[in-house]
Write a protein that holds these residues in place. Structure first.
Motif, PDB file in Angstrom:
ATOM      1  N   TRP A 113      42.499  67.431  40.684  1.00  0.00           N
ATOM      2  CA  TRP A 113      42.013  67.444  42.066  1.00  0.00           C
ATOM      3  C   TRP A 113      40.527  67.756  42.181  1.00  0.00           C
ATOM      4  O   TRP A 113      40.058  68.134  43.254  1.00  0.00           O
ATOM      5  CB  TRP A 113      42.832  68.417  42.929  1.00  0.00           C
ATOM      6  N   ILE A 114      39.777  67.579  41.113  1.00  0.00           N
ATOM      7  CA  ILE A 114      38.321  67.770  41.178  1.00  0.00           C
ATOM      8  C   ILE A 114      37.694  66.478  41.709  1.00  0.00           C
ATOM      9  O   ILE A 114      38.036  65.383  41.273  1.00  0.00           O
ATOM     10  CB  ILE A 114      37.751  68.114  39.790  1.00  0.00           C
ATOM     11  N   GLU A 115      36.780  66.609  42.659  1.00  0.00           N
ATOM     12  CA  GLU A 115      36.164  65.435  43.285  1.00  0.00           C
ATOM     13  C   GLU A 115      35.342  64.637  42.276  1.00  0.00           C
ATOM     14  O   GLU A 115      34.816  65.176  41.303  1.00  0.00           O
ATOM     15  CB  GLU A 115      35.275  65.887  44.444  1.00  0.00           C
ATOM     16  N   LYS A 116      35.227  63.338  42.540  1.00  0.00           N
ATOM     17  CA  LYS A 116      34.551  62.447  41.598  1.00  0.00           C
ATOM     18  C   LYS A 116      33.103  62.869  41.357  1.00  0.00           C
ATOM     19  O   LYS A 116      32.600  62.787  40.219  1.00  0.00           O
ATOM     20  CB  LYS A 116      34.601  61.014  42.140  1.00  0.00           C
ATOM     21  N   GLU A 117      32.418  63.312  42.388  1.00  0.00           N
ATOM     22  CA  GLU A 117      31.022  63.718  42.232  1.00  0.00           C
ATOM     23  C   GLU A 117      30.908  64.887  41.257  1.00  0.00           C
ATOM     24  O   GLU A 117      29.982  64.944  40.438  1.00  0.00           O
ATOM     25  CB  GLU A 117      30.423  64.105  43.588  1.00  0.00           C
ATOM     26  N   ASP A 118      31.853  65.818  41.340  1.00  0.00           N
ATOM     27  CA  ASP A 118      31.835  66.960  40.429  1.00  0.00           C
ATOM     28  C   ASP A 118      32.272  66.559  39.026  1.00  0.00           C
ATOM     29  O   ASP A 118      31.786  67.123  38.035  1.00  0.00           O
ATOM     30  CB  ASP A 118      32.721  68.085  40.972  1.00  0.00           C
ATOM     31  N   HIS A 120      26.425  69.577  33.719  1.00  0.00           N
ATOM     32  CA  HIS A 120      25.855  70.354  34.820  1.00  0.00           C
ATOM     33  C   HIS A 120      26.905  71.292  35.418  1.00  0.00           C
ATOM     34  O   HIS A 120      28.107  71.018  35.359  1.00  0.00           O
ATOM     35  CB  HIS A 120      25.331  69.433  35.917  1.00  0.00           C
ATOM     36  N   ARG A 121      26.433  72.339  36.021  1.00  0.00           N
ATOM     37  CA  ARG A 121      27.329  73.281  36.702  1.00  0.00           C
ATOM     38  C   ARG A 121      27.747  72.722  38.057  1.00  0.00           C
ATOM     39  O   ARG A 121      26.998  71.972  38.693  1.00  0.00           O
ATOM     40  CB  ARG A 121      26.661  74.640  36.880  1.00  0.00           C
ATOM     41  N   ILE A 122      28.940  73.090  38.480  1.00  0.00           N
ATOM     42  CA  ILE A 122      29.426  72.695  39.799  1.00  0.00           C
ATOM     43  C   ILE A 122      29.799  73.944  40.590  1.00  0.00           C
ATOM     44  O   ILE A 122      29.854  75.048  40.040  1.00  0.00           O
ATOM     45  CB  ILE A 122      30.641  71.749  39.699  1.00  0.00           C
ATOM     46  N   ASN A 123      30.088  73.761  41.861  1.00  0.00           N
ATOM     47  CA  ASN A 123      30.556  74.864  42.696  1.00  0.00           C
ATOM     48  C   ASN A 123      32.058  75.011  42.497  1.00  0.00           C
ATOM     49  O   ASN A 123      32.857  74.321  43.144  1.00  0.00           O
ATOM     50  CB  ASN A 123      30.229  74.586  44.170  1.00  0.00           C
ATOM     51  N   SER A 126      50.340  57.612  44.241  1.00  0.00           N
ATOM     52  CA  SER A 126      49.971  59.010  44.434  1.00  0.00           C
ATOM     53  C   SER A 126      49.617  59.198  45.905  1.00  0.00           C
ATOM     54  O   SER A 126      48.810  60.067  46.261  1.00  0.00           O
ATOM     55  CB  SER A 126      48.803  59.399  43.533  1.00  0.00           C
ATOM     56  N   TYR A 127      50.230  58.333  46.736  1.00  0.00           N
ATOM     57  CA  TYR A 127      50.043  58.368  48.189  1.00  0.00           C
ATOM     58  C   TYR A 127      48.559  58.305  48.580  1.00  0.00           C
ATOM     59  O   TYR A 127      48.113  58.995  49.498  1.00  0.00           O
ATOM     60  CB  TYR A 127      50.726  59.603  48.777  1.00  0.00           C
ATOM     61  N   ASN A 128      47.840  57.456  47.856  1.00  0.00           N
ATOM     62  CA  ASN A 128      46.411  57.206  48.093  1.00  0.00           C
ATOM     63  C   ASN A 128      45.511  58.415  47.857  1.00  0.00           C
ATOM     64  O   ASN A 128      44.323  58.380  48.200  1.00  0.00           O
ATOM     65  CB  ASN A 128      46.177  56.648  49.506  1.00  0.00           C
ATOM     66  N   LYS A 129      46.072  59.444  47.212  1.00  0.00           N
ATOM     67  CA  LYS A 129      45.238  60.598  46.835  1.00  0.00           C
ATOM     68  C   LYS A 129      44.612  60.304  45.481  1.00  0.00           C
ATOM     69  O   LYS A 129      44.886  60.957  44.475  1.00  0.00           O
ATOM     70  CB  LYS A 129      46.083  61.868  46.812  1.00  0.00           C
ATOM     71  N   ILE A 130      43.776  59.273  45.485  1.00  0.00           N
ATOM     72  CA  ILE A 130      43.176  58.773  44.256  1.00  0.00           C
ATOM     73  C   ILE A 130      41.685  58.576  44.478  1.00  0.00           C
ATOM     74  O   ILE A 130      41.216  58.491  45.621  1.00  0.00           O
ATOM     75  CB  ILE A 130      43.824  57.436  43.820  1.00  0.00           C
ATOM     76  N   TYR A 131      40.935  58.485  43.398  1.00  0.00           N
ATOM     77  CA  TYR A 131      39.526  58.141  43.529  1.00  0.00           C
ATOM     78  C   TYR A 131      39.426  56.758  44.162  1.00  0.00           C
ATOM     79  O   TYR A 131      40.052  55.799  43.721  1.00  0.00           O
ATOM     80  CB  TYR A 131      38.840  58.133  42.167  1.00  0.00           C
ATOM     81  N   THR A 149      39.676  54.256  39.496  1.00  0.00           N
ATOM     82  CA  THR A 149      40.291  53.508  40.597  1.00  0.00           C
ATOM     83  C   THR A 149      39.339  53.298  41.771  1.00  0.00           C
ATOM     84  O   THR A 149      39.696  52.583  42.714  1.00  0.00           O
ATOM     85  CB  THR A 149      41.571  54.215  41.091  1.00  0.00           C
ATOM     86  N   ASP A 150      38.147  53.885  41.718  1.00  0.00           N
ATOM     87  CA  ASP A 150      37.161  53.566  42.755  1.00  0.00           C
ATOM     88  C   ASP A 150      36.206  52.466  42.301  1.00  0.00           C
ATOM     89  O   ASP A 150      35.274  52.108  43.019  1.00  0.00           O
ATOM     90  CB  ASP A 150      36.387  54.810  43.199  1.00  0.00           C
ATOM     91  N   CYS A 151      36.468  51.913  41.129  1.00  0.00           N
ATOM     92  CA  CYS A 151      35.660  50.801  40.625  1.00  0.00           C
ATOM     93  C   CYS A 151      35.907  49.558  41.485  1.00  0.00           C
ATOM     94  O   CYS A 151      37.050  49.263  41.850  1.00  0.00           O
ATOM     95  CB  CYS A 151      36.024  50.528  39.166  1.00  0.00           C
ATOM     96  N   LEU A 152      34.857  48.833  41.809  1.00  0.00           N
ATOM     97  CA  LEU A 152      34.981  47.648  42.662  1.00  0.00           C
ATOM     98  C   LEU A 152      35.332  46.395  41.865  1.00  0.00           C
ATOM     99  O   LEU A 152      35.630  45.345  42.449  1.00  0.00           O
ATOM    100  CB  LEU A 152      33.683  47.419  43.437  1.00  0.00           C
ATOM    101  N   THR A 153      35.297  46.492  40.536  1.00  0.00           N
ATOM    102  CA  THR A 153      35.532  45.312  39.691  1.00  0.00           C
ATOM    103  C   THR A 153      36.627  45.607  38.659  1.00  0.00           C
ATOM    104  O   THR A 153      36.461  45.343  37.467  1.00  0.00           O
ATOM    105  CB  THR A 153      34.242  44.881  38.991  1.00  0.00           C
TER     106      THR A 153
END
Length: 369
Positions: A98-103, A111-114, A194-199, A315-319
């Motif tokens: 459940w860590i966001e893609k940016e992190d 790099h460190r994250i919050n 995963s009920y759209n809880k995906i990247y 899964t957030d890849c456009l290609t």
């Protein structure tokens, strides 16, 4: 060694007909009964569909945080309470999710994250203390390791142990289901929800790209075998099959198989394309390269743990269609090296993940006074 009748608790997310969580519990039981043969020790798991909620830790002597993505505030509280009551604690190939893609990207770059977006400061401190006092603190992959390291955990105690699912190995030939595809290269496909809880937030978009990729690969001569690892996924896999409408080239398996049968079956495939984490784990354990549809942090965590970064498609890849077709070419040209490169860390993890059993779960060891 203590002669007391030791009580061991395995913490797992059980009872949801999810093969991943169930196979990890099965593997732990198998290893436990082999290692503890003749010992009057009692092993139990957290109740089905209840996890630790309402569970009293007092009767247990050893508490195991089992495999799966179950590092969270509630499990940390439970482990911390167990430790404070003098229970021995083992972390057995657990991961975080459940860590966001940016992190994710930041962690990959070192790099460190919050961290406090995901766990409170107090829970981070508790987990650091649990790891310091744990008999064994093994985590699934380098991304889980890095996340916990950023909390300030003792790196001498924290171990990259791999996913315990890699302990699986082939047992027997299972070829009958593929008889009509004899002579053809077969690709296994695991799909679900995963009920759209995906990247990327859209399984429909991923599915559309996957359909196009499968159609292109059929044109190249491949056959397909669709399978599920979670009961809820079966209807979604049927939907994918119906969209393709190609019974000549695709077998739809609507059964939820035991992990050993599934691994023996997958060992016949040329490669696999998988959404769910433990479909990828089983494929890797079968020495079959998986293309990982990396829908959350945990899939990247596993991919990086066994040198499969290049086979992970977010899964957030456009290609996605194009990426799958490129990876098919890569596998076709370098399959043996890909297998060799993932086999090496898997063997290392097998040795590490067995350590608690080689030490009889540390039940004869006493805390220093």
């Amino acid at each position: 060694m203590s002669s007391k009748n030791q009580k061991i608790l395995y913490m797992g997310w059980l009872g949801y007909k999810n093969l991943g969580d169930e196979l990890l519990w099965d593997l732990f039981k198998e290893k436990f009964h082999t290692a503890m043969e003749g010992q009057p020790w009692e092993l139990t798991s957290t109740p089905p569909r209840r996890f630790i909620y309402g569970l009293n830790v007092d009767p247990f002597d050893v508490v195991i945080l089992g495999g799966g993505s179950i590092i969270g505030q509630d499990s940390i509280d439970f482990l911390y309470n167990a430790m404070k009551k003098g229970k021995k604690v083992i972390i057995w190939g657990t991961g975080i999710d459940w860590i966001e893609k940016e992190d994710l990207k930041l962690i990959e770059k070192g790099h460190r994250i919050n961290l406090y977006k995901y766990l409170s400061k107090g829970h981070c401190e508790k987990l650091v203390e649990v790891i310091e006092r744990a008999e064994f603190a093994g985590v699934r992959g380098p991304l889980t390791y890095e996340f916990i390291k950023q909390m300030g955990a003792n790196e001498d105690k924290l171990i990259l142990s791999g996913d315990p699912g890699v302990l699986l190995s082939r047992e027997q030939e299972v070829a009958e289901p593929l008889r009509r595809f004899e002579g053809s290269k077969v690709i296994g496909v695991n799909w679900g929800t995963s009920y759209n809880k995906i990247y990327g937030g859209s399984e429909k978009k991923v599915e559309g790209q996957l359909v196009k990729a499968i159609q292109s690969l059929i044109k190249k001569g491949y056959k397909f075998y669709f399978y599920s690892v979670w009961e809820t996924d079966i209807d979604f896999t049927k939907k994918l099959y119906n969209q393709l409408n190609d019974a000549d080239n695709i077998i739809l398996d609507t059964n939820l198989h035991h992990q050993q049968y599934l691994l023996d079956l997958i060992s016949n495939f040329y490669f696999t394309i998988n959404l769910k984490l433990h479909a990828n784990v089983i494929s890797a354990a079968a020495d079959v390269p998986p293309i990982l549809l990396a829908y959350r942090y945990k899939v990247f965590d596993f991919a990086q743990s066994i040198n499969l970064n290049q086979l992970a498609v977010s899964t957030d890849c456009l290609t996605i269609e194009e990426e799958i077709l490129k990876l098919e070419q890569l596998i076709a040209s370098d399959r043996e090296n890909i297998i060799k490169n993932m086999r090496s860390p898997i063997q290392r993890y097998k040795n590490i993940i067995n350590e608690p059993f080689n030490n009889l779960l540390y039940v004869g060891k006493q805390w220093p006074s």
